[in-house]
Design a protein around this motif. Structure first.
Motif, PDB file in Angstrom:
ATOM      1  N   LEU A  15       0.823  -1.210   0.000  1.00 55.16           N
ATOM      2  CA  LEU A  15       0.000   0.000   0.000  1.00 55.16           C
ATOM      3  C   LEU A  15       0.855   1.257   0.000  1.00 55.16           C
ATOM      4  O   LEU A  15       0.578   2.215  -0.738  1.00 55.16           O
ATOM      5  CB  LEU A  15      -0.929  -0.020   1.220  1.00 55.16           C
ATOM      6  CG  LEU A  15      -1.953   1.109   1.318  1.00 55.16           C
ATOM      7  CD1 LEU A  15      -2.852   1.139   0.093  1.00 55.16           C
ATOM      8  CD2 LEU A  15      -2.790   0.955   2.583  1.00 55.16           C
ATOM      9  N   THR A 190      -4.394  -3.228  -0.117  1.00 55.28           N
ATOM     10  CA  THR A 190      -5.686  -3.203   0.571  1.00 55.28           C
ATOM     11  C   THR A 190      -6.287  -4.597   0.661  1.00 55.28           C
ATOM     12  O   THR A 190      -6.950  -4.932   1.648  1.00 55.28           O
ATOM     13  CB  THR A 190      -6.662  -2.262  -0.146  1.00 55.28           C
ATOM     14  OG1 THR A 190      -6.844  -2.683  -1.512  1.00 55.28           O
ATOM     15  CG2 THR A 190      -6.149  -0.830  -0.121  1.00 55.28           C
ATOM     16  N   TRP A 193      -4.891  -6.673   3.530  1.00 55.08           N
ATOM     17  CA  TRP A 193      -5.585  -6.314   4.761  1.00 55.08           C
ATOM     18  C   TRP A 193      -6.969  -6.953   4.808  1.00 55.08           C
ATOM     19  O   TRP A 193      -7.398  -7.435   5.867  1.00 55.08           O
ATOM     20  CB  TRP A 193      -5.699  -4.792   4.867  1.00 55.08           C
ATOM     21  CG  TRP A 193      -4.484  -4.148   5.437  1.00 55.08           C
ATOM     22  CD1 TRP A 193      -3.335  -3.808   4.785  1.00 55.08           C
ATOM     23  CD2 TRP A 193      -4.284  -3.754   6.794  1.00 55.08           C
ATOM     24  NE1 TRP A 193      -2.427  -3.229   5.631  1.00 55.08           N
ATOM     25  CE2 TRP A 193      -2.986  -3.178   6.885  1.00 55.08           C
ATOM     26  CE3 TRP A 193      -5.065  -3.817   7.953  1.00 55.08           C
ATOM     27  CZ2 TRP A 193      -2.469  -2.678   8.079  1.00 55.08           C
ATOM     28  CZ3 TRP A 193      -4.550  -3.333   9.143  1.00 55.08           C
ATOM     29  CH2 TRP A 193      -3.272  -2.772   9.197  1.00 55.08           C
ATOM     30  N   HIS A 226     -12.408  -2.457  -4.209  1.00 56.75           N
ATOM     31  CA  HIS A 226     -11.025  -2.070  -3.898  1.00 56.75           C
ATOM     32  C   HIS A 226     -10.348  -1.497  -5.144  1.00 56.75           C
ATOM     33  O   HIS A 226      -9.614  -0.508  -5.062  1.00 56.75           O
ATOM     34  CB  HIS A 226     -10.242  -3.289  -3.400  1.00 56.75           C
ATOM     35  CG  HIS A 226     -10.495  -3.645  -1.972  1.00 56.75           C
ATOM     36  ND1 HIS A 226      -9.536  -3.512  -0.985  1.00 56.75           N
ATOM     37  CD2 HIS A 226     -11.600  -4.113  -1.349  1.00 56.75           C
ATOM     38  CE1 HIS A 226     -10.040  -3.903   0.175  1.00 56.75           C
ATOM     39  NE2 HIS A 226     -11.293  -4.279  -0.019  1.00 56.75           N
TER      40      HIS A 226
END
Length: 281
Positions: A15, A190, A193, A226
């Motif tokens: 990220l 992302t 995560w 996303h």
């Protein structure tokens, strides 16, 4: 690490780099359109060298974390007593970090030495991303359906990014490919995560039903959300880079980028004024 931290660590790595590239490449592209002086090229080369050093640091930190956490392998690959492999998942993550570290080394060498062939840094980065994809493809075989599916979505971003970076070997400084790479890197970050949140619930809450097809449908849709968010980030950062450069140019009195039709209009007005002046003479 087969836990939330093991996914949050690489997620943060990707990220941060994706967000940095979404700022760096618009600035580089717009600056080169404004002014092609050599000192700007040297400036961005220094930035590339620093970027390579940060990549090496993150890779070393990731390998050390994978190896020396309390339940890690501590550099033991095979146990002679149990006749079994030791923490292969940690070793796979360490291998991924190893190749990204090698990519950082090539980045630095490319910036400080003229002997290194141009494009080798992009090739090594493409290899690192491809290795990551291969490792994760075999990472989740024979695991629950939800676990396999959420990791398979990650492979879309990984292999798309690897293909884009490979094209950069031959089409260097192509802003479209560079921005696409940034978007895929943001999605990787992302989504790492997201995988950690779904599989390990770090903040509590109900456990996801791994056999419910509705969860798979939602996560597929969520993955493309996303992606849409990454595209929005690229658009915002590109616009901010453009506005900042425009303001800087106006403040310093240097020429700035303006829209094509405005430039054409100004050129036509200047030409008309010149012709009128000639007629009066």
């Amino acid at each position: 690490m087969a836990n939330f931290k093991g996914h949050a660590l690489p997620g943060s790595f990707f990220l941060l780099f994706g967000l940095w590239w979404s700022v760096k490449y618009p600035l580089q592209y717009l600056s080169q359109k404004l002014n092609k002086k050599s000192h700007r090229t040297h400036y961005f080369q220094r930035v590339d060298a620093i970027e390579g050093g940060i990549k090496i640091f993150f890779s070393l930190a990731g390998m050390l974390a994978e190896q020396f956490v309390p339940d890690g392998p501590h550099l033991y690959l095979y146990s002679g007593e149990k006749h079994d492999w030791v923490k292969l998942m940690n070793w796979q993550h360490s291998t991924m970090y190893l190749f990204y570290g090698l990519s950082g080394v090539v980045d630095v060498l490319t910036c400080i030495s003229q002997v290194v062939p141009q494009g080798l840094d992009r090739l090594m980065l493409a290899v690192a991303v491809f290795v990551e994809g291969c490792l994760f493809y075999h990472h989740v075989l024979h695991r629950p359906m939800l676990d396999q599916h959420i990791h398979s979505l990650l492979l879309i971003a990984i292999f798309a990014g690897a293909g884009s970076i490979l094209l950069e070997v031959f089409l260097r400084d192509n802003i479209v490919l560079e921005m696409f790479r940034a978007s895929m890197t943001i999605v990787q970050g992302t989504w790492f995560w997201q995988i950690g949140v779904v599989l390990f619930q770090p903040w509590g809450g109900p456990v996801w039903d791994e056999n419910d097809h509705s969860n798979i449908m939602f996560l597929t849709m969520c993955f493309f959300w996303h992606w849409a968010a990454a595209v929005a980030i690229l658009a915002v950062n590109y616009s901010l880079a453009y506005c900042c450069l425009q303001r800087f140019r106006r403040g310093s009195g240097e020429p700035y980028i303006s829209l094509g039709f405005w430039q054409q209009k100004c050129d036509s007005s200047s030409q008309a004024a010149f012709l009128n002046g000639s007629d009066e003479e």
